[in-house]
Design a protein around this motif. Structure first.
Motif, PDB file in Angstrom:
ATOM      1  N   LEU A   1      45.222  35.314  42.120  1.00 19.44           N
ATOM      2  CA  LEU A   1      44.163  34.289  42.151  1.00 19.44           C
ATOM      3  C   LEU A   1      43.454  34.221  40.803  1.00 19.44           C
ATOM      4  CD1 LEU A   1      42.672  34.750  45.740  1.00 19.44           C
ATOM      5  CD2 LEU A   1      43.736  32.673  44.819  1.00 19.44           C
ATOM      6  N   GLN A   2      43.309  35.381  40.176  1.00 23.69           N
ATOM      7  CA  GLN A   2      42.681  35.388  38.844  1.00 23.69           C
ATOM      8  C   GLN A   2      43.511  34.571  37.850  1.00 23.69           C
ATOM      9  OE1 GLN A   2      39.587  36.599  38.292  1.00 23.69           O
ATOM     10  NE2 GLN A   2      39.832  35.517  36.354  1.00 23.69           N
TER      11      GLN A   2
ATOM     12  N   GLY B   1      34.933  34.320  44.161  1.00 19.87           N
ATOM     13  CA  GLY B   1      34.044  33.205  43.787  1.00 19.87           C
ATOM     14  C   GLY B   1      34.765  31.892  43.519  1.00 19.87           C
ATOM     15  N   LEU B   2      36.015  31.780  43.921  1.00 18.09           N
ATOM     16  CA  LEU B   2      36.738  30.533  43.631  1.00 18.09           C
ATOM     17  C   LEU B   2      36.183  29.359  44.422  1.00 18.09           C
ATOM     18  CD1 LEU B   2      39.018  32.676  42.556  1.00 18.09           C
ATOM     19  CD2 LEU B   2      40.443  30.648  42.663  1.00 18.09           C
ATOM     20  N   ASP B   3      35.605  29.652  45.590  1.00 17.14           N
ATOM     21  CA  ASP B   3      35.029  28.564  46.396  1.00 17.14           C
ATOM     22  C   ASP B   3      33.863  27.908  45.652  1.00 17.14           C
ATOM     23  OD1 ASP B   3      33.745  31.103  46.793  1.00 17.14           O
ATOM     24  OD2 ASP B   3      32.587  30.208  48.423  1.00 17.14           O
ATOM     25  N   LYS B   4      33.202  28.686  44.773  1.00 13.06           N
ATOM     26  CA  LYS B   4      32.039  28.140  44.047  1.00 13.06           C
ATOM     27  C   LYS B   4      32.420  27.608  42.672  1.00 13.06           C
ATOM     28  CE  LYS B   4      28.702  30.811  46.541  1.00 13.06           C
ATOM     29  NZ  LYS B   4      29.607  31.870  47.108  1.00 13.06           N
ATOM     30  N   SER B   5      33.704  27.766  42.319  1.00 13.39           N
ATOM     31  CA  SER B   5      34.127  27.391  40.965  1.00 13.39           C
ATOM     32  C   SER B   5      34.500  25.919  40.860  1.00 13.39           C
ATOM     33  CB  SER B   5      35.343  28.221  40.568  1.00 13.39           C
ATOM     34  OG  SER B   5      36.447  27.804  41.373  1.00 13.39           O
TER      35      SER B   5
ATOM     36  N   LYS C   1      39.982  35.323  52.167  1.00 11.40           N
ATOM     37  CA  LYS C   1      38.947  36.329  51.906  1.00 11.40           C
ATOM     38  C   LYS C   1      38.846  36.575  50.389  1.00 11.40           C
ATOM     39  CE  LYS C   1      37.863  40.970  53.578  1.00 11.40           C
ATOM     40  NZ  LYS C   1      38.401  41.929  52.612  1.00 11.40           N
ATOM     41  N   GLN C   2      39.993  36.736  49.752  1.00  8.92           N
ATOM     42  CA  GLN C   2      40.018  36.971  48.301  1.00  8.92           C
ATOM     43  C   GLN C   2      39.525  35.742  47.526  1.00  8.92           C
ATOM     44  OE1 GLN C   2      40.625  39.497  46.260  1.00  8.92           O
ATOM     45  NE2 GLN C   2      40.679  40.827  48.067  1.00  8.92           N
ATOM     46  N   PHE C   3      39.865  34.574  48.022  1.00 13.18           N
ATOM     47  CA  PHE C   3      39.455  33.316  47.384  1.00 13.18           C
ATOM     48  C   PHE C   3      37.925  33.282  47.295  1.00 13.18           C
ATOM     49  CE2 PHE C   3      38.627  28.689  47.390  1.00 13.18           C
ATOM     50  CZ  PHE C   3      39.537  28.234  46.449  1.00 13.18           C
ATOM     51  N   VAL C   4      37.290  33.672  48.404  1.00 14.22           N
ATOM     52  CA  VAL C   4      35.825  33.660  48.454  1.00 14.22           C
ATOM     53  C   VAL C   4      35.258  34.838  47.660  1.00 14.22           C
ATOM     54  CG1 VAL C   4      33.817  33.794  49.990  1.00 14.22           C
ATOM     55  CG2 VAL C   4      35.823  32.436  50.656  1.00 14.22           C
TER      56      VAL C   4
ATOM     57  N   ASN D   1      42.576  27.153  34.890  1.00 11.12           N
ATOM     58  CA  ASN D   1      41.548  26.108  34.981  1.00 11.12           C
ATOM     59  C   ASN D   1      42.031  24.801  35.644  1.00 11.12           C
ATOM     60  OD1 ASN D   1      38.970  25.308  34.671  1.00 11.12           O
ATOM     61  ND2 ASN D   1      39.203  24.558  32.562  1.00 11.12           N
ATOM     62  N   PRO D   2      42.593  24.918  36.838  1.00 13.17           N
ATOM     63  CA  PRO D   2      43.107  23.714  37.514  1.00 13.17           C
ATOM     64  C   PRO D   2      41.996  22.992  38.291  1.00 13.17           C
ATOM     65  CG  PRO D   2      43.498  25.626  38.872  1.00 13.17           C
ATOM     66  CD  PRO D   2      42.753  26.124  37.669  1.00 13.17           C
TER      67      PRO D   2
END
Ligand code: PHB
Length: 388
Positions: free
Chosen positions: A208-209, A239-243, A233-236, A215-216
């Motif tokens: 995920l990193q 912090g990807l949900d906020k990105s 779970k890892q996505f959240v 930067n998609p």
């Protein structure tokens, strides 16, 4: 008793016994189910079996004067084990019909199933090309191409023109990646990076990193529904949900069994798939209500694939009057059409499933998250789009 009388009595009893055994054998249709019931894909296999059993409880275990007997085996999510179990069921147990199972098991078993003309109802596997590996294959699950192409179209319509693909490194993942990519690029989209994660015990964090670093605008993700909870779970957590990076994909990533346990971070995740427990038809509403009452949880797409798989077997047996040989049964299955909890479904002349693919967004309905359908692509065949 004289010796000759004794011999006659033994002959009569033996004859009666043989006749009774033959009658019992004739009366029973054995359906062998080889599913992952332990290992990485365990919950998917259990859900398919739950759907098949639920159908039988609702409709009884007799059809066309025959008793349906399920013979369930656990492939432990190991393809070689699956192949061996299928061989045992076909050769030694002499099942009349096989219900499969994961792509890996069925690919290597296709020559045997063709040679023995064994009707094989695919209730889980989702790779497009599998259907052509045997003329005795017929499918009630789905293909990843069907959902991946629909979500590619939707992404571009929304202006999501640069993204990363993120799939599990096994044949269904390769198919999701290839069919999404072909459609998306042909229509002007750009893929920044293609990421594949291992099937066994994946640690999603470093992948995920990598996706984030590219930067998609969005990540197109397919992982088996059994692993989607870990991915989300890892996505959240990362912090990807906020990105601002959107998560899209086939509906496996927002599986109905997982949604009740997920938080609001998943709101707005858009997927394409053939089934949502929130599908607003009356057939689905009563299906969901009775399944929930019996099992204490909502049905997901794997449950529906098993449920429809048994429906296909029952209806075909009704048409053939209980005859189970491969050619007769397959001819009866092709062209069948019915109203499923997923919506209208039919089996085409290749034996493949044709059904609606819905674009859905995760929304809160009452106290729980659901995939709420908002656009329908009707009667989507397989393959839906062939890359040239
Ligand atoms: C497959 O074997 O085709 C397969 C397995 C697990 C999934 C989807 C497809 O979640």
């Amino acid at each position: 008793m004289k010796m000759s009388d004794l011999r006659t009595a033994i002959a009569v009893i033996t004859g009666l016994f043989t006749a009774a055994t033959a009658a019992a054998a004739e009366e029973t249709v054995k359906v062998g189910m080889v599913m992952p019931l332990s290992g990485t894909l365990a919950s998917a296999g259990k859900q398919v079996v739950a759907g098949a059993r639920f159908y039988m409880r609702q409709h009884g275990d007799r059809v066309a004067g025959k008793k349906i007997e399920l013979m369930i085996r656990d492939d432990t999510t190991v393809f070689d084990v699956g192949k061996r179990l299928i061989q045992d069921l076909v050769v030694n147990e002499k099942v009349d019909i096989l219900a499969g199972g994961i792509t890996g098991d069925l690919l290597s078993s296709a020559p045997l199933l063709t040679h023995t003309k064994k009707p094989t109802v695919i209730m889980l596997a989702s790779t497009s090309s599998l259907i052509d590996k045997s003329p005795y294959f017929v499918r009630t699950s789905c293909t990843l191409a069907q959902s991946s192409v629909v979500i590619a179209d939707w992404a571009l319509q929304q202006g999501l023109a640069k993204l990363v693909t993120f799939v599990t490194d096994f044949s269904p993942g390769h198919e999701a990646e290839a069919t999404f990519k072909a459609r998306y690029i042909a229509a002007g989209g750009q893929i920044l990076e293609q990421i594949r994660v291992p099937l066994q015990n994946p640690d999603f964090a470093p992948f995920l990193q990598r996706a984030r670093d590219a930067n998609p605008q969005a990540i197109f993700a397919f992982v088996p529904s059994t692993q989607a909870g870990g991915l989300l779970k890892q996505f959240v957590e990362r912090g990807l949900d906020k990105s601002g990076i959107k998560l899209i994909g086939p509906g496996d990533i927002t599986d109905d069994e997982l949604l009740p346990n997920l938080g609001d971070a998943m709101l707005g995740t858009i997927t394409a798939h053939f089934y949502s427990a929130a599908h607003p038809s009356s057939t689905n509403k009563s299906f969901v209500a009775s399944f929930q009452q019996e099992q204490g949880l909502r049905p997901n797409f794997m449950v529906v694939s098993g449920y429809d798989g048994m429906h296909l077997i029952y209806e075909a047996l009704r048409k053939t009057n209980g005859v189970t040989d491969g050619d007769t049964l397959l001819a009866a299955m092709r062209g069948l059409t019915w109203e499923s909890p997923r919506g209208p479904i039919s089996i085409d002349q290749r034996g493949d499933v044709v059904h609606n693919i819905y674009v859905r967004g995760v929304e809160r309905v009452g106290n729980e998250l659901y995939n709420v359908e908002f656009t329908t692509f009707e009667s989507v065949p397989n393959p839906y789009f062939v890359a040239h």
